[in-house]
Design a protein around this motif. Structure first.
Motif, PDB file in Angstrom:
ATOM      1  N   TRP A   1       2.711  55.687   1.438  1.00  0.00           N
ATOM      2  CA  TRP A   1       2.048  57.007   1.455  1.00  0.00           C
ATOM      3  C   TRP A   1       2.914  57.927   2.481  1.00  0.00           C
ATOM      4  CZ3 TRP A   1      -2.122  58.284  -1.210  1.00  0.00           C
ATOM      5  CH2 TRP A   1      -2.715  57.267  -1.951  1.00  0.00           C
ATOM      6  N   GLY A   2       3.875  57.364   3.082  1.00  0.00           N
ATOM      7  CA  GLY A   2       4.488  58.271   4.055  1.00  0.00           C
ATOM      8  C   GLY A   2       5.806  57.696   4.471  1.00  0.00           C
ATOM      9  N   PRO A   3       6.386  58.057   5.614  1.00  0.00           N
ATOM     10  CA  PRO A   3       7.578  57.675   6.055  1.00  0.00           C
ATOM     11  C   PRO A   3       7.520  56.240   6.512  1.00  0.00           C
ATOM     12  CG  PRO A   3       7.077  59.645   7.236  1.00  0.00           C
ATOM     13  CD  PRO A   3       6.068  59.377   6.200  1.00  0.00           C
ATOM     14  N   GLU A   4       8.685  55.328   6.461  1.00  0.00           N
ATOM     15  CA  GLU A   4       8.434  53.790   7.020  1.00  0.00           C
ATOM     16  C   GLU A   4       7.904  53.990   8.447  1.00  0.00           C
ATOM     17  OE1 GLU A   4      11.249  50.125   7.843  1.00  0.00           O
ATOM     18  OE2 GLU A   4      12.246  51.971   6.551  1.00  0.00           O
ATOM     19  N   VAL A   5       7.030  53.139   8.369  1.00  0.00           N
ATOM     20  CA  VAL A   5       6.323  53.084   9.905  1.00  0.00           C
ATOM     21  C   VAL A   5       7.017  51.841  10.751  1.00  0.00           C
ATOM     22  CG1 VAL A   5       4.240  52.481  11.243  1.00  0.00           C
ATOM     23  CG2 VAL A   5       4.349  53.683   8.830  1.00  0.00           C
ATOM     24  N   PRO A   6       7.571  52.039  11.791  1.00  0.00           N
ATOM     25  CA  PRO A   6       8.249  51.180  12.493  1.00  0.00           C
ATOM     26  C   PRO A   6       7.227  50.255  13.499  1.00  0.00           C
ATOM     27  CG  PRO A   6       8.464  53.527  13.710  1.00  0.00           C
ATOM     28  CD  PRO A   6       7.630  53.693  12.261  1.00  0.00           C
ATOM     29  N   ARG A   7       7.454  49.142  13.720  1.00  0.00           N
ATOM     30  CA  ARG A   7       6.695  48.303  14.587  1.00  0.00           C
ATOM     31  C   ARG A   7       5.996  48.733  15.754  1.00  0.00           C
ATOM     32  NH1 ARG A   7       7.764  41.718  14.197  1.00  0.00           N
ATOM     33  NH2 ARG A   7       6.591  41.520  12.461  1.00  0.00           N
ATOM     34  N   GLN A   8       6.901  49.642  16.389  1.00  0.00           N
ATOM     35  CA  GLN A   8       6.305  49.992  17.614  1.00  0.00           C
ATOM     36  C   GLN A   8       5.462  51.052  17.606  1.00  0.00           C
ATOM     37  OE1 GLN A   8       9.529  50.145  16.576  1.00  0.00           O
ATOM     38  NE2 GLN A   8      10.549  52.145  17.274  1.00  0.00           N
ATOM     39  N   ALA A   9       5.197  51.868  16.257  1.00  0.00           N
ATOM     40  CA  ALA A   9       4.255  52.648  16.263  1.00  0.00           C
ATOM     41  C   ALA A   9       2.783  52.449  16.777  1.00  0.00           C
ATOM     42  CB  ALA A   9       4.350  53.121  14.797  1.00  0.00           C
ATOM     43  N   GLY A  10       2.484  51.080  16.639  1.00  0.00           N
ATOM     44  CA  GLY A  10       1.201  50.604  16.859  1.00  0.00           C
ATOM     45  C   GLY A  10       1.210  50.720  18.372  1.00  0.00           C
ATOM     46  N   ASP A  11       2.052  50.797  19.217  1.00  0.00           N
ATOM     47  CA  ASP A  11       2.034  50.715  20.705  1.00  0.00           C
ATOM     48  C   ASP A  11       1.765  51.849  21.302  1.00  0.00           C
ATOM     49  OD1 ASP A  11       3.140  48.019  20.075  1.00  0.00           O
ATOM     50  OD2 ASP A  11       5.114  48.493  20.568  1.00  0.00           O
ATOM     51  N   VAL A  12       0.261  52.270  20.944  1.00  0.00           N
ATOM     52  CA  VAL A  12      -0.005  53.624  21.722  1.00  0.00           C
ATOM     53  C   VAL A  12      -1.185  53.409  22.635  1.00  0.00           C
ATOM     54  CG1 VAL A  12       0.557  55.042  19.619  1.00  0.00           C
ATOM     55  CG2 VAL A  12      -1.573  54.036  19.451  1.00  0.00           C
ATOM     56  N   SER A  13      -1.288  54.160  23.467  1.00  0.00           N
ATOM     57  CA  SER A  13      -2.289  54.084  24.577  1.00  0.00           C
ATOM     58  C   SER A  13      -3.040  55.689  24.689  1.00  0.00           C
ATOM     59  CB  SER A  13      -1.806  53.727  25.884  1.00  0.00           C
ATOM     60  OG  SER A  13      -1.266  52.385  25.827  1.00  0.00           O
ATOM     61  N   PRO A  14      -4.299  55.701  24.888  1.00  0.00           N
ATOM     62  CA  PRO A  14      -4.762  56.836  24.916  1.00  0.00           C
ATOM     63  C   PRO A  14      -4.493  57.367  26.250  1.00  0.00           C
ATOM     64  CG  PRO A  14      -6.521  55.117  24.680  1.00  0.00           C
ATOM     65  CD  PRO A  14      -5.004  54.546  24.814  1.00  0.00           C
ATOM     66  N   PRO A  15      -4.987  58.829  26.655  1.00  0.00           N
ATOM     67  CA  PRO A  15      -4.636  59.122  28.084  1.00  0.00           C
ATOM     68  C   PRO A  15      -5.399  58.429  29.201  1.00  0.00           C
ATOM     69  CG  PRO A  15      -4.958  60.958  26.324  1.00  0.00           C
ATOM     70  CD  PRO A  15      -5.329  59.812  25.684  1.00  0.00           C
ATOM     71  N   ASP A  16      -4.949  58.538  30.070  1.00  0.00           N
ATOM     72  CA  ASP A  16      -5.812  57.830  31.131  1.00  0.00           C
ATOM     73  C   ASP A  16      -7.083  58.268  31.557  1.00  0.00           C
ATOM     74  OD1 ASP A  16      -6.235  57.578  34.633  1.00  0.00           O
ATOM     75  OD2 ASP A  16      -5.598  55.874  33.503  1.00  0.00           O
TER      76      ASP A  16
ATOM     77  N   THR B   1      -0.650  55.360  11.484  1.00  0.00           N
ATOM     78  CA  THR B   1      -0.720  56.216  10.368  1.00  0.00           C
ATOM     79  C   THR B   1      -0.074  57.642  11.021  1.00  0.00           C
ATOM     80  OG1 THR B   1      -2.904  57.065  11.511  1.00  0.00           O
ATOM     81  CG2 THR B   1      -2.960  55.245   9.539  1.00  0.00           C
ATOM     82  N   GLN B   2       0.274  57.494  12.346  1.00  0.00           N
ATOM     83  CA  GLN B   2       0.571  59.066  12.829  1.00  0.00           C
ATOM     84  C   GLN B   2       1.667  59.650  11.968  1.00  0.00           C
ATOM     85  OE1 GLN B   2      -0.414  60.441  16.157  1.00  0.00           O
ATOM     86  NE2 GLN B   2       0.164  62.055  14.897  1.00  0.00           N
ATOM     87  N   ALA B   3       2.728  58.959  11.527  1.00  0.00           N
ATOM     88  CA  ALA B   3       3.865  59.230  10.501  1.00  0.00           C
ATOM     89  C   ALA B   3       3.457  60.137   9.342  1.00  0.00           C
ATOM     90  CB  ALA B   3       4.770  58.400  10.471  1.00  0.00           C
ATOM     91  N   MET B   4       2.305  59.242   8.675  1.00  0.00           N
ATOM     92  CA  MET B   4       1.723  59.903   7.180  1.00  0.00           C
ATOM     93  C   MET B   4       1.186  61.035   7.561  1.00  0.00           C
ATOM     94  SD  MET B   4      -1.250  57.823   5.101  1.00  0.00           S
ATOM     95  CE  MET B   4      -2.302  58.539   6.519  1.00  0.00           C
ATOM     96  N   ARG B   5       0.008  61.032   8.665  1.00  0.00           N
ATOM     97  CA  ARG B   5      -0.430  62.319   8.729  1.00  0.00           C
ATOM     98  C   ARG B   5       0.440  63.426   9.321  1.00  0.00           C
ATOM     99  NH1 ARG B   5      -3.384  61.364  13.442  1.00  0.00           N
ATOM    100  NH2 ARG B   5      -2.878  59.480  13.991  1.00  0.00           N
ATOM    101  N   ASP B   6       1.211  63.380  10.037  1.00  0.00           N
ATOM    102  CA  ASP B   6       2.253  64.286  10.499  1.00  0.00           C
ATOM    103  C   ASP B   6       2.871  64.666   9.290  1.00  0.00           C
ATOM    104  OD1 ASP B   6       1.503  64.092  12.875  1.00  0.00           O
ATOM    105  OD2 ASP B   6       3.457  63.115  13.630  1.00  0.00           O
ATOM    106  N   ALA B   7       3.411  63.929   8.291  1.00  0.00           N
ATOM    107  CA  ALA B   7       4.034  64.322   6.963  1.00  0.00           C
ATOM    108  C   ALA B   7       3.037  65.096   5.978  1.00  0.00           C
ATOM    109  CB  ALA B   7       4.441  63.340   6.228  1.00  0.00           C
TER     110      ALA B   7
END
Length: 359
Positions: free
Chosen positions: A103-118, A311-317
């Motif tokens: 559905w979009g660009p290839e998703v790197p493994r580290q894409a899931g390593d996200v944290s919300p703001p403090d 899903t960030q890369a797909m949504r950005d595209a």
């Protein structure tokens, strides 16, 4: 505002308490609440709002400064109460990454390593800004924060999707309950993420039940986008209404054209509740991606916020190409009632229409 019937009297009292001329609140939609929209709603007599979930403290302060520069109206700053850290599953995330690759660009493994703001830093920013109202979703604020909020004279509006949540929020000190029906666009505000897809209560059933269960004022939200909805909510005991999707076609919302156009043509049954964008259940337009992600052979979404990162890369595209089928197009079930007009005109039409119906 006339006081010839109990519904309008109740709305008038709410407006007087919160410095409003009109009992219409902009829903605090994370990622879809530019200052321009709150300025327009506030200047028309309603309440501006900001969904600050993804905003760092500096961005929260900048948003508030811009709104204050453009309006004398009060506003609401909203945060999610954080979930526990997600359980990670590398194999399951790989399956999601593989699916998203179609559905979009290839998703790197580290894409899931996200944290919300403090969250604690965001809470400090809210207190520093000192809005009229601070609101919550997905739970209740810690008692110490509530105490500091109240000491500053800030009112707490707590989102609730069930009667039990409403009673828990009132017991924790909420000044107002925002009753969110399952028709609402965007994320479900359930305190327990696991119950969000199953404890689905429509606003017509939820609102009077919460009104009967709590002593504080209740604001109705979810599927309200025209004068009829406002009048119905006030008849069912609400003191005001909160509207999200109904404002998203306004030019001040600065929405992607494909998303705004989709809202204008989406029927109630053409939305769905999905975890496929963020990992948390939310109501969106049933786009090609959302439908594919709901198919029996699609991988289960990762938990929030891992799925959001994946899903960030797909949504950005999708945003760059104005492609609705891959876009995170949150939408309530009354989307098609949303008007493509300036926000001030929408506020005036909605409230004058509701008053005429109630008289």
């Amino acid at each position: 505002m006339p006081t010839s019937n109990p519904q309008l009297t109740r709305a008038e009292a709410f407006c007087a308490a919160y410095g409003l001329r009109v009992p219409i609140l902009l829903a605090p939609m994370a990622g879809a609440c530019p200052a321009s929209l709150s300025i327009a709603v506030a200047n028309a007599g309603g309440l501006g709002s900001c969904g600050a979930l993804l905003m760092q403290p500096a961005a929260i302060k900048a948003w508030a400064a811009e709104v204050r520069a453009g309006s004398n109206g009060g506003f609401n700053l909203n945060l999610w109460i954080p979930d526990p850290p997600p359980m990670r599953d590398a194999a399951a995330e790989d399956a999601v990454r593989s699916f998203l690759g179609g559905w979009g660009p290839e998703v790197p493994r580290q894409a899931g390593d996200v944290s919300p703001p403090d969250f604690a830093a965001q809470c400090e920013a809210l207190l520093e800004v000192g809005p009229t109202i601070i609101s919550s979703i997905m739970g209740v604020y810690p008692a110490a924060f509530v105490e500091r909020m109240k000491a500053q004279g800030i009112k707490w509006f707590a989102n609730a999707t069930t009667v039990a949540e409403a009673k828990a929020a009132e017991a924790a000190g909420a000044d107002v309950i925002v009753a969110q029906g399952m028709e609402a666009g965007g994320h479900r505000g359930a305190f327990d993420a696991a119950k969000a897809p199953t404890e689905l209560v429509g606003l017509f059933a939820l609102l009077p039940a919460i009104v009967d269960a709590v002593k504080v004022p209740v604001v109705a939200t979810g599927g309200i986008a025209d004068a009829r909805g406002i009048a119905a909510a006030l008849m069912l005991g609400a003191s005001a209404v909160q509207i999200g999707t109904g404002f998203l076609r306004c030019p001040e919302a600065k929405l992607a054209p494909a998303w705004a156009d989709a809202i204008g043509r989406t029927l109630p049954e053409q939305t769905l509740l999905t975890r496929a964008f963020s990992g948390r259940p939310g109501r969106a337009v049933a786009t090609a991606y959302a439908r594919a992600a709901a198919a029996s052979d699609a991988p289960n979404p990762a938990p929030y916020p891992v799925q959001r990162g994946l899903t960030q890369a797909m949504r950005d595209a999708a945003a760059k190409t104005n492609d609705i089928d891959r876009m995170q197009a949150w939408s309530g079930q009354s989307a098609r009632l949303a008007m493509a007009k300036p926000a001030a005109d929408v506020v005036h039409e909605l409230w004058s229409g509701a008053q005429a119906l109630l008289r």
